[in-house]
Design a protein around this motif. Structure first.
Motif, PDB file in Angstrom:
ATOM      1  N   GLU A 769     -34.768  51.056   2.021  1.00 15.51           N
ATOM      2  CA  GLU A 769     -33.704  51.152   1.069  1.00 15.51           C
ATOM      3  C   GLU A 769     -33.478  49.848   0.108  1.00 15.51           C
ATOM      4  OE1 GLU A 769     -30.642  53.180   3.183  1.00 15.51           O
ATOM      5  OE2 GLU A 769     -31.718  54.954   2.922  1.00 15.51           O
ATOM      6  N   ILE A 772     -36.581  49.420  -2.428  1.00 17.75           N
ATOM      7  CA  ILE A 772     -36.784  50.565  -3.006  1.00 17.75           C
ATOM      8  C   ILE A 772     -36.514  50.481  -4.667  1.00 17.75           C
ATOM      9  CG2 ILE A 772     -34.776  52.105  -3.275  1.00 17.75           C
ATOM     10  CD1 ILE A 772     -36.724  54.541  -2.658  1.00 17.75           C
ATOM     11  N   HIS A 773     -35.579  49.945  -5.066  1.00 19.68           N
ATOM     12  CA  HIS A 773     -35.337  49.710  -6.682  1.00 19.68           C
ATOM     13  C   HIS A 773     -36.102  48.645  -7.117  1.00 19.68           C
ATOM     14  CE1 HIS A 773     -32.877  46.636  -4.531  1.00 19.68           C
ATOM     15  NE2 HIS A 773     -32.932  45.929  -5.767  1.00 19.68           N
ATOM     16  N   LYS A 774     -36.773  47.721  -6.293  1.00 22.61           N
ATOM     17  CA  LYS A 774     -37.674  46.776  -6.663  1.00 22.61           C
ATOM     18  C   LYS A 774     -39.158  47.217  -7.100  1.00 22.61           C
ATOM     19  CE  LYS A 774     -34.695  43.005  -4.358  1.00 22.61           C
ATOM     20  NZ  LYS A 774     -35.076  42.068  -3.460  1.00 22.61           N
ATOM     21  N   HIS A 775     -39.532  48.337  -6.490  1.00 23.66           N
ATOM     22  CA  HIS A 775     -40.676  48.742  -6.600  1.00 23.66           C
ATOM     23  C   HIS A 775     -41.213  49.437  -7.983  1.00 23.66           C
ATOM     24  CE1 HIS A 775     -42.199  49.132  -2.342  1.00 23.66           C
ATOM     25  NE2 HIS A 775     -41.552  48.100  -2.234  1.00 23.66           N
ATOM     26  N   ALA A 778     -40.999  54.544  -7.002  1.00 17.41           N
ATOM     27  CA  ALA A 778     -40.433  54.579  -5.864  1.00 17.41           C
ATOM     28  C   ALA A 778     -41.223  55.559  -4.933  1.00 17.41           C
ATOM     29  CB  ALA A 778     -38.983  55.096  -5.933  1.00 17.41           C
ATOM     30  N   CYS A 781     -42.319  54.429  -1.187  1.00 18.17           N
ATOM     31  CA  CYS A 781     -41.091  54.372  -0.485  1.00 18.17           C
ATOM     32  C   CYS A 781     -40.314  55.792  -0.119  1.00 18.17           C
ATOM     33  CB  CYS A 781     -39.962  53.575  -1.194  1.00 18.17           C
ATOM     34  SG  CYS A 781     -40.364  51.879  -1.435  1.00 18.17           S
ATOM     35  N   GLU A 782     -40.261  56.540  -1.153  1.00 16.38           N
ATOM     36  CA  GLU A 782     -39.778  58.002  -0.752  1.00 16.38           C
ATOM     37  C   GLU A 782     -40.340  58.943   0.170  1.00 16.38           C
ATOM     38  OE1 GLU A 782     -39.425  59.724  -4.729  1.00 16.38           O
ATOM     39  OE2 GLU A 782     -37.677  58.538  -5.270  1.00 16.38           O
TER      40      GLU A 782
END
Length: 796
Positions: A769, A772-775, A778, A781-782
């Motif tokens: 978490e 995830i915003h850096k990928h 997403a 990650c999800e």
């Protein structure tokens, strides 16, 4: 032509009466010379002979005799020289000779000029005239014949083949009725005509020489000069020339045999049978032919041996073709001339012209047929000991091929032992040398069959050497086929059984010098052939194989040799049950292989060659652990010994080394399970993690697979908590690679994270978490978070 009365009137009063009477007699008889019937012409000639004998009696005037003769009779007699009836021709020659004799000088002087006339037709007619003159003046012609030889030989190479034929035939007659000493003057010219492109020319030479051998007055003194000319036609390209030569030669032999019956009485009464093993494709010449050759061989042979090494190709070919013809006639008498024959064959078998070599190998086979092996082996082996050469080996192979099995049997061991000697067996790495060395073995096996069993060790040594040093793959294949043939005659199932029979002795002899081997050592190359070709026999001789490998694979040994040996060892280890572990004894040498062979060569050293050796060593490790040769316990032993060194090779420049090292580590991890010491285990994953940044996707995928296996090992470890901080670090690094540009890498890393999520799921969720915003997407990650949640739900 002057009328009889005119001839008579031309003489004086006394002579006129005699001339008139002779002219009248000739006038009555001359028409009979042109009668249609043979009998009529013959009676006319006989009547003329009686009339002329009377006219030329004591007290007669030559002028009275010559006038009518030259003016009336001579032209008709000359025409009768071509009469179809032999009796008429003979009488015409007899009658004409006396008339022509006084004019012989003039006739010869004219012919010397016309034989060199610019016009071909004039030259041909002149040749016919010269022959007719010789036949017509047999009692006087020999005094003038030599003066015609020069012009004839100047014309014998004329551009028109019909002129050349006419010259050859005329020369035959001129010498037949002239001076036999002229034979010496024409021999080289006749020999040259045997190379003529026109069949009729070569046929003419054959016929003339054959005729001289049959009827030349002093032919006995020229036998040694004429026999080679006639026998040379035995190898003519045209069947009709060969047949003509054979027919003439048979007649010559029979005639000489009849003329020398007393001398040959014992040989005729107690005829010896053909020698055993007589060439089946040959017909044995008659006794007269054989004796003629034998008795003249000492005079003929030196010239032929000289010509076989002449600078002119055609001369070498002809001489080489003649030699087997002579040897076939001489039979066991060759023994008296064996030294010069073998010396010549050795030189000629090095000829670049295939036709020369082919004829000389045939001659060598005949030496084997007719000469005792005790005699020819003494000379040939001495020559090979002095100067081993491809041609010397070819002669030996050919002689063996021609020798009867019974005669050769007592000498098989001697031949095989000599061939296996280093000065011959290792005499050269030249392909032609090795090919002829192989021919010797093939000939011996082919002729002696089962008799080779007692010498199979020596023959195996030779064949192994050929396979070891031959640059041509085809030659190695031929050697292997010969080895298979040797196995058949030894009555064993395969060539590998021959290795099994002799492996211990071979290796003992071979490995005595192992400390001094380099890449180019013949012993090393032989050792490699044995390792790769002997199959299960390796497993029966590990006491020789492993110590030799240990010595040759030390870091101080020749690096190029080490590279070669590691490649061979890898090949062997991939099939352990068929090679190195065929007897289940490899485990007794495992420690030596691991600690004394593999470990020293995995250690880092500077240089490209050292890097290549590490690559080869890693390949060997992979072959060892991926085969079925190691038990679980032995695999654990291998891991403990090699893991740290293999981890070091993950940094190698070679992509293949890094990839193979990943596979090795993966295999070690799978087989160790949770048994690996935690401290040692913690040293593994950082090195694998670095490989996720590798330039090669294959290496990255292999590293990911090994990390997945490492996480499985940690899951089953009782000291799982001990790993937490390291696992957290691993999660963070893996999450970075989850956003990799390559989808295959993302998929592989996702599987690793899923496997590792069971260790510390809450920790993984927090770490995921946080990034995830850096990928860029997403999605992965999800998927990971959903997997963790689903796993947690199942656990609850």
């Amino acid at each position: 032509m002057a009328a009889p009365t005119e001839v008579a009137m031309a003489a004086g009063p006394a002579e006129a009466t005699e001339a008139a009477e002779l002219s009248r007699a000739l006038g009555r008889l001359l028409p009979g010379l042109e009668a249609d019937s043979k009998l009529g012409r013959r009676r006319a000639l006989e009547a003329l002979e009686r009339a002329l004998d009377t006219a030329a009696g004591p007290g007669s005037d030559p002028v009275t005799f010559q006038g009518p003769w030259a003016g009336l009779l001579l032209p008709r007699l000359l025409r009768l020289l071509a009469d179809p009836a032999e009796g008429c021709r003979a009488l015409a020659v007899h009658l004409g000779g006396a008339a022509l004799a006084p004019h012989l000088d003039d006739a010869v002087r004219a012919l010397r000029s016309t034989l060199l006339d610019p016009f071909a037709a004039v030259r041909r007619e002149s040749c016919e005239c010269a022959a007719a003159l010789a036949r017509a003046t047999p009692d006087h012609f020999h005094m003038q014949s030599e003066s015609l030889i020069g012009p004839l030989m100047q014309t014998i190479s004329h551009q028109h083949w019909k002129v050349r034929v006419a010259v050859i035939e005329a020369t035959g007659t001129v010498i037949q009725f002239g001076n036999g000493k002229s034979v010496d003057d024409i021999l080289s010219h006749f020999a040259q005509r045997l190379f003529d492109d026109v069949t009729q020319v070569r046929q003419a030479v054959t016929s003339v020489v054959g005729g001289w051998l049959l009827s030349l007055r002093d032919r006995y003194s020229f036998f040694h000069k004429l026999i080679p000319l006639l026998l040379s036609s035995f190898s003519d390209e045209m069947p009709e020339v060969r047949q003509s030569a054979a027919t003439l030669w048979e007649k010559v032999g029979l005639q000489w045999q009849k003329e020398n019956e007393e001398d040959l009485k014992d040989k005729l009464d107690f005829a010896s049978p053909p020698p055993t093993h007589y060439p089946p494709q040959e017909s044995r010449p008659g006794l007269g032919c054989r004796e003629l050759v034998f008795r003249n061989l000492s005079k003929v042979l030196p010239a032929i041996c000289h010509d076989i090494t002449d600078w002119v190709v055609g001369t070498r070919v002809k001489a080489a073709q003649l030699l087997p013809v002579l040897l076939l006639h001489a039979e066991d008498h060759i023994t008296q001339h064996l030294e010069i024959v073998l010396r010549t064959l050795q030189r000629a078998c090095a000829d670049e012209e295939k036709a020369v070599v082919s004829s000389c190998t045939r001659s060598a086979e005949l030496v084997g047929t007719f000469v005792s092996p005790e005699v020819f082996l003494k000379l040939i082996l001495a020559m090979l000991k002095k100067v081993p050469s491809p041609s010397g080996l070819l002669v030996l192979a050919s002689v063996i091929r021609g020798c009867p099995r019974d005669a050769l049997r007592p000498h098989v061991n001697i031949i095989a032992s000599e061939l296996a000697q280093a000065h011959i067996c290792q005499g050269s790495e030249n392909d032609l040398y090795l090919e002829n060395l192989l021919l010797c073995v093939q000939a011996l096996v082919s002729v002696c069959q089962e008799d080779c069993s007692a010498a199979s060790l020596q023959l195996l040594e030779v064949l192994v050497t050929i396979m070891a040093v031959s640059g041509a793959t085809g030659l190695g294949d031929k050697a292997q086929k010969t080895l298979d043939t040797l196995a058949v005659v030894e009555n064993v199932p395969s060539s590998q059984d021959l290795y099994r029979k002799h492996m211990g002795t071979l290796l003992e002899q071979l490995t005595a010098s192992q400390g001094n081997w380099t890449l180019h050592s013949i012993e090393l190359l032989q050792f490699i052939v044995i390792l790769t070709q002997s199959g299960p026999a390796i497993g029966e001789n590990l006491q020789h194989v492993i110590p030799t490998l240990r010595t040759c694979l030390q870091p101080t040994a020749d690096p190029h040799m080490r590279l070669k040996l590691f490649s061979v060892l890898s090949t062997v280890l991939l099939r352990p049950d068929d090679t190195i572990n065929s007897q289940g004894q490899f485990h007794g040498h495992l420690e030596t292989v691991l600690k004394d062979i593999l470990v020293p060569n995995l250690q880092w050293q500077a240089g490209r060659t050292a890097a290549a050796i590490r690559t080869a060593t890693v390949s060997c490790v992979w072959a060892l652990i991926s085969s079925s040769v190691l038990s679980a316990k032995q695999m654990q032993e291998a891991q403990e010994t090699l893991m740290a060194h293999v981890l070091g090779t993950l940094e190698e420049d070679s992509m293949m080394t890094r990839l193979t090292s990943c596979h090795i580590i993966n295999t070690f991890l799978k087989t160790s399970g949770d048994a690996m010491d935690p401290d040692k285990s913690l040293k593994v994953y950082p090195e694998l993690l670095k490989r996720l940044d590798d330039v090669s996707n294959d290496v990255r995928m292999a590293a990911a697979s090994a990390l997945l296996t490492w996480l499985k090992c940690v899951q089953s470890s009782e000291a799982k908590a001990y790993y937490q901080s390291n696992i957290q670090y691993l999660y963070r690094e893996l999450l970075v690679h989850l956003d990799d540009p390559e989808r295959v890498i993302q998929d592989a890393v996702l599987e690793v994270l899923k496997e590792g999520s069971v260790l510390f799921p809450e920790l993984l969720v927090r770490e995921t978490e946080a990034v995830i915003h850096k990928h860029r997407s997403a999605a992965y990650c999800e998927q990971l978070l959903q997997h963790v949640q689903a796993t947690a739900a199942v656990t609850l």
